[in-house]
Structures are given as C-alpha cells and as structure tokens.
Design a protein around this motif. Structure first.
Motif, mmCIF file in Angstrom:
data_model
loop_
_atom_site.group_PDB
_atom_site.id
_atom_site.type_symbol
_atom_site.label_atom_id
_atom_site.label_comp_id
_atom_site.label_asym_id
_atom_site.label_seq_id
_atom_site.Cartn_x
_atom_site.Cartn_y
_atom_site.Cartn_z
ATOM 1 N N ILE A 6 -1.945 82.924 60.070
ATOM 2 C CA ILE A 6 -2.506 84.169 59.534
ATOM 3 C C ILE A 6 -1.526 84.816 58.561
ATOM 4 C CG2 ILE A 6 -3.373 86.466 60.090
ATOM 5 C CD1 ILE A 6 -5.229 84.152 60.950
ATOM 6 N N GLY A 7 -0.272 84.922 58.953
ATOM 7 C CA GLY A 7 0.727 85.549 58.090
ATOM 8 C C GLY A 7 0.958 84.796 56.803
ATOM 9 N N ARG A 8 0.954 83.476 56.893
ATOM 10 C CA ARG A 8 1.159 82.654 55.698
ATOM 11 C C ARG A 8 0.039 82.891 54.686
ATOM 12 N NH1 ARG A 8 4.075 77.860 55.106
ATOM 13 N NH2 ARG A 8 3.313 76.237 53.695
ATOM 14 N N THR A 9 -1.205 82.900 55.173
ATOM 15 C CA THR A 9 -2.339 83.108 54.274
ATOM 16 C C THR A 9 -2.391 84.553 53.782
ATOM 17 O OG1 THR A 9 -3.571 81.333 55.364
ATOM 18 C CG2 THR A 9 -4.844 82.878 54.045
ATOM 19 N N ALA A 10 -2.046 85.506 54.652
ATOM 20 C CA ALA A 10 -2.010 86.909 54.219
ATOM 21 C C ALA A 10 -1.027 87.083 53.066
ATOM 22 C CB ALA A 10 -1.630 87.812 55.392
ATOM 23 N N ARG A 66 7.304 89.639 52.082
ATOM 24 C CA ARG A 66 8.409 88.947 51.395
ATOM 25 C C ARG A 66 8.853 87.716 52.169
ATOM 26 N NH1 ARG A 66 9.828 94.371 50.371
ATOM 27 N NH2 ARG A 66 11.296 94.437 52.127
ATOM 28 N N ARG A 67 8.867 87.835 53.494
ATOM 29 C CA ARG A 67 9.266 86.693 54.318
ATOM 30 C C ARG A 67 8.242 85.551 54.199
ATOM 31 N NH1 ARG A 67 10.783 88.860 59.836
ATOM 32 N NH2 ARG A 67 8.551 89.304 59.881
ATOM 33 N N ALA A 68 6.947 85.895 54.219
ATOM 34 C CA ALA A 68 5.904 84.870 54.058
ATOM 35 C C ALA A 68 6.042 84.170 52.710
ATOM 36 C CB ALA A 68 4.517 85.505 54.198
ATOM 37 N N HIS A 69 6.297 84.947 51.644
ATOM 38 C CA HIS A 69 6.484 84.359 50.314
ATOM 39 C C HIS A 69 7.689 83.432 50.288
ATOM 40 C CE1 HIS A 69 4.221 87.876 48.134
ATOM 41 N NE2 HIS A 69 3.428 87.060 48.780
ATOM 42 N N ALA A 70 8.789 83.855 50.908
ATOM 43 C CA ALA A 70 10.026 83.060 50.883
ATOM 44 C C ALA A 70 9.837 81.730 51.608
ATOM 45 C CB ALA A 70 11.171 83.856 51.510
#
Length: 335
Positions: free
Chosen positions: A53-57, A83-87
């Motif tokens: 969920i967080g990755r797709t969000a 920012r953490r998901a983007h990284a």
C-alpha cells in the motif's frame, strides 16, 4: 493493450514481493532465476513505504499519504513516509537496472490496483477512500497518472524491455460484494457497482500504454469475466483457490485469448514436488474443460501462489527456479 489482441507472455515469472531488505540481492535473484521474465522486486520487510500500500501510495500524483496507527491515510503534503517510499522505489529500480543491462524482453512491474487501494487508504476522517465515490475517482486518476510515469521510467532505464504492468487486487471481490469493513468495524461499505469497478480498472490498466497488463488476486472467487471486460491481457491467481464454479469463466478466458498466470508453487517454505507434479492440477483442469492440450504452453504462465515475502531467501530462489522447470514440463508434456 487492445482487448482484441492476443498477447504472448513468457512461461514463468514471480508475483512481486521477495524476502529481506537487500534490493541488489533481490534483483540478482529475480533476474538470475527468471531470465525470460524478470520483475521489479518488492521488499516489504523494510517497513512502511516498502509495503504494497505504501509503495503504491508513493506513486500517486498530487495525492499524498502518511502512516497512522490504523494504516495509510491521505495527507495534504508529502512527508517523510512519502519520501521514504520514493527512496526505496528508486533503490529497487537502480538495482533492477544494474542487473538488466543489455536485456531485451519482458519485465514486469507491480502496483496495487485502484479498488484494493481505495479499500486500504483512509480519508482524513479515518474512513476508507472507498466510502466516497468522488475520492475514488480522484484516487483512480492519480494512480493512472503515477503508473504512466512509473512505466515510462522503467522503459527509459531498460530500453530493450517490454514493460508488463501488473495490478494487485486482492480486495476486489470483497469490494464487489460489500464486504469491506468501516473504521468502526461494525458495518461494511456498500458494494461498488460492477460497471464503476470495471471502468476504474480500465482507466488504470491504460497506464501501461502499449505494454501488456495483468491483474493479480490471491483471494478466492476472482471475477475473471469482469477483469477481461476491463481489458486485462492476463489474470494471475492462486490455483489452489479455484473451484469447479470457476470452470466456465476460465474456459471462456482461455478461448478469448486471456493468459492465465497460474500460481501453483507455494509462496512460503515448503517441500516442492517434482516440476510435473506442480502443474498436474493445471493439466487436470485442461482435461475437465475439454481444452486442446497443445494450448497449455500458449495460455499458461507458471508463478508462485502469491508473493514470496514470507519465504526464506533460499526458498525464494528455489521457488522461482521451480516455476521455470514446471513451465517447461507443461510445454514438453502437455498431456
């Protein structure tokens, strides 16, 4: 891709998640085990932002989410969770790019589909996005745009790749049946009209551009006919959850040119049978449906039953290699 175009796929791949938190090791395993159909690994063990969920969000455009005790919730601006998901996504893409230098062929990327995302993401009041039709439309449009950018990025990084977009929709059947619980837990959200569900899926599947698409669900009662109408080229499912009630829908899918991604290899550590034994159920289904045995290799891609996040690293490697051998068994001995 066009709903009327029969798409060919390689014979074996994985679903998405892998164990551990080392992006390079996961990319090395996936590209080494699946030489014809690698995928971008997901490593949820790293924590919030690496979960599905967080990755797709993190891929959404002009919508942001943060972690609350109850789960992921929409927020006004990007924060540390975004920012953490983007990284982590950049790290995973860098690793895959490193191990696919000069590669030409199919590469699969995965994201949560619009309806499972709407069931899991919370509005600012704590209720699911699913509770608000307008919010569902906004989320669907944001996800479609985010996935267009994501697929384009993968194409730039791996110029020889045909990028296959997979949408993970484990909550889809529950959304259609009105089985998603409200925040209080005492009620359920109203079932979403099937035409609206189909339209939302079609919009997000369109983000693949010219590339093929897959919809994955490891839940029972996968709505094969609806997914085909929405335009997916393939349906990915846990083969163990099929019942004879699914026979007609599967037969129609095969005859209509939809590829089956059959999850037949356990997703957590288990003793594996010989490759022919792993696909015995697929052959039995084929006979029951009266389908031509020679069609098996053209119609079926072999996968694990679901993601491999809960497996040991050694078993994950073994399972992916086993999928390749099982697919070869189907092609060599269709009967």
């Amino acid at each position: 891709m066009s709903e009327n175009t029969q798409v060919t796929f390689p014979a074996a791949t994985g679903v998405g998640s892998m164990p551990g938190g080392d992006a390079r090791e996961a990319a090395k395993t996936v590209t080494g085990s699946l030489e014809d159909f690698p995928y971008l690994p997901e490593l949820p063990a790293r924590g919030p932002g690496a979960d599905m969920i967080g990755r797709t969000a993190g891929m959404l455009v002009e919508l942001y989410a943060r972690v609350e005790p109850s789960g992921w919730r929409l927020s006004d601006r990007p924060g540390r969770d975004t920012r953490r998901a983007h990284a982590w996504l950049r790290q995973d893409l860098d690793a895959l790019e490193e191990f696919t230098q000069g590669y030409e062929g199919d590469v699969k990327v995965q994201a949560v589909g619009p309806w499972t995302l709407a069931a899991a993401l919370e509005l600012r009041n704590g209720e699911a996005v699913l509770s608000d039709p307008g919010a569902c439309r906004d989320l669907t449009a944001s996800l479609a745009e985010g996935l267009r950018l994501h697929v384009a990025d993968v194409r730039r990084r791996i110029p020889g790749a045909r990028v296959v977009l997979q949408l993970d929709e484990p909550s889809l059947t529950a959304v259609l049946r009105g089985q998603i619980r409200t925040a209080s837990g005492y009620r359920t959200h109203r079932a979403v009209d099937r035409q609206i569900v189909e339209s939302g899926l079609r919009e997000v599947l369109g983000a693949s551009g010219p590339g093929p698409t897959v919809v994955h669900s490891c839940a029972p009662d996968v709505p094969f006919a609806l997914l085909r109408r929405a335009g997916t080229d393939a349906v990915s499912f846990d083969f163990d959850l099929l019942t004879e009630r699914d026979d007609d829908a599967i037969g129609e899918a095969v005859e209509g040119g939809t590829r089956l991604f059959a999850g037949v290899v356990p997703g957590t550590d288990a003793a594996l049978s010989d490759p022919a034994g792993s696909v015995m159920g697929v052959r039995t289904l084929w006979r029951r449906l009266g389908l031509r045995p020679g069609l098996l290799a053209e119609a079926v891609t072999v996968t694990p039953t679901c993601g491999l996040a809960g497996a040991s690293p050694a078993y994950a490697r073994q399972a992916l290699a086993h999928c390749v051998r099982a697919a070869r068994s189907l092609a060599d001995n269709p009967e």
